[in-house]
Write a protein that holds these residues in place. Structure first.
Motif, short mmCIF file in Angstrom:
data_model
loop_
_atom_site.label_atom_id
_atom_site.label_comp_id
_atom_site.label_asym_id
_atom_site.label_seq_id
_atom_site.Cartn_x
_atom_site.Cartn_y
_atom_site.Cartn_z
N GLU A 276 0.78 -0.98 0.10
CA GLU A 276 -0.08 -0.34 -0.14
C GLU A 276 0.88 0.89 0.39
O GLU A 276 2.20 1.25 0.25
CB GLU A 276 -0.92 0.25 0.99
CG GLU A 276 -2.11 1.01 1.36
CD GLU A 276 -2.59 0.99 2.32
OE1 GLU A 276 -3.73 1.85 2.35
OE2 GLU A 276 -3.11 0.03 2.79
N ARG B 264 -8.48 -0.79 -1.49
CA ARG B 264 -8.69 -2.13 -1.94
C ARG B 264 -8.98 -2.28 -3.79
O ARG B 264 -8.70 -3.31 -4.04
CB ARG B 264 -9.86 -2.61 -1.05
CG ARG B 264 -8.97 -2.86 0.36
CD ARG B 264 -10.23 -2.77 0.93
NE ARG B 264 -10.30 -3.50 2.52
CZ ARG B 264 -10.41 -3.95 3.48
NH1 ARG B 264 -12.24 -4.52 2.80
NH2 ARG B 264 -10.06 -3.33 4.57
N SER C 193 -6.77 -5.09 -5.61
CA SER C 193 -8.21 -6.41 -6.66
C SER C 193 -7.75 -6.25 -7.80
O SER C 193 -7.13 -7.32 -8.60
CB SER C 193 -8.81 -5.90 -6.50
OG SER C 193 -10.22 -6.93 -7.11
#
Length: 104
Positions: free
Chosen positions: A45, A70, A74
């Motif tokens: 991140e 997220r 993904s």
């Protein structure tokens, strides 16, 4: 693959990543890798800072990818897995069964 979120506990993660990648002989000058480096990727991140992580692409020839959300993670995970599958189908990567040591 490793996923490193900013909010997660990361004590020792640098050592763990290095140990796993070294265990597959992915470092420069350590002989032929037992697993192709293209089968690995590290996702972190934005904001996770580490000199060890920054060195992963150079020391192990393993991609290091940053993500912000997220949804972004993904999408990146999906692309990574699809890319590995395509490489296997084209014959650019051996099938996973061919890279597993039966004595493990």
């Amino acid at each position: 693959m490793f996923v490193l979120p900013k909010a997660g506990v990361r004590d020792g993660v640098d050592i763990e990543i290095g140990a796993v990648l070294s265990g597959f002989d992915l470092g420069h000058g350590e002989g032929e890798p037992t697993r192709p480096p293209a089968r690995f990727q590290v996702f972190r991140e934005h904001g996770v800072a580490s000199a060890t992580l920054d060195a992963v692409p150079y020391e192990y020839e393993v991609a290091l990818t940053d993500y912000g959300t997220r949804s972004e993670l993904s999408d990146q995970l999906r692309r990574f897995v699809a890319g590995v599958m395509r490489a296997e189908q084209r014959g650019d990567l051996p099938a996973i069964d061919a890279t597993v040591d039966p004595t493990d």
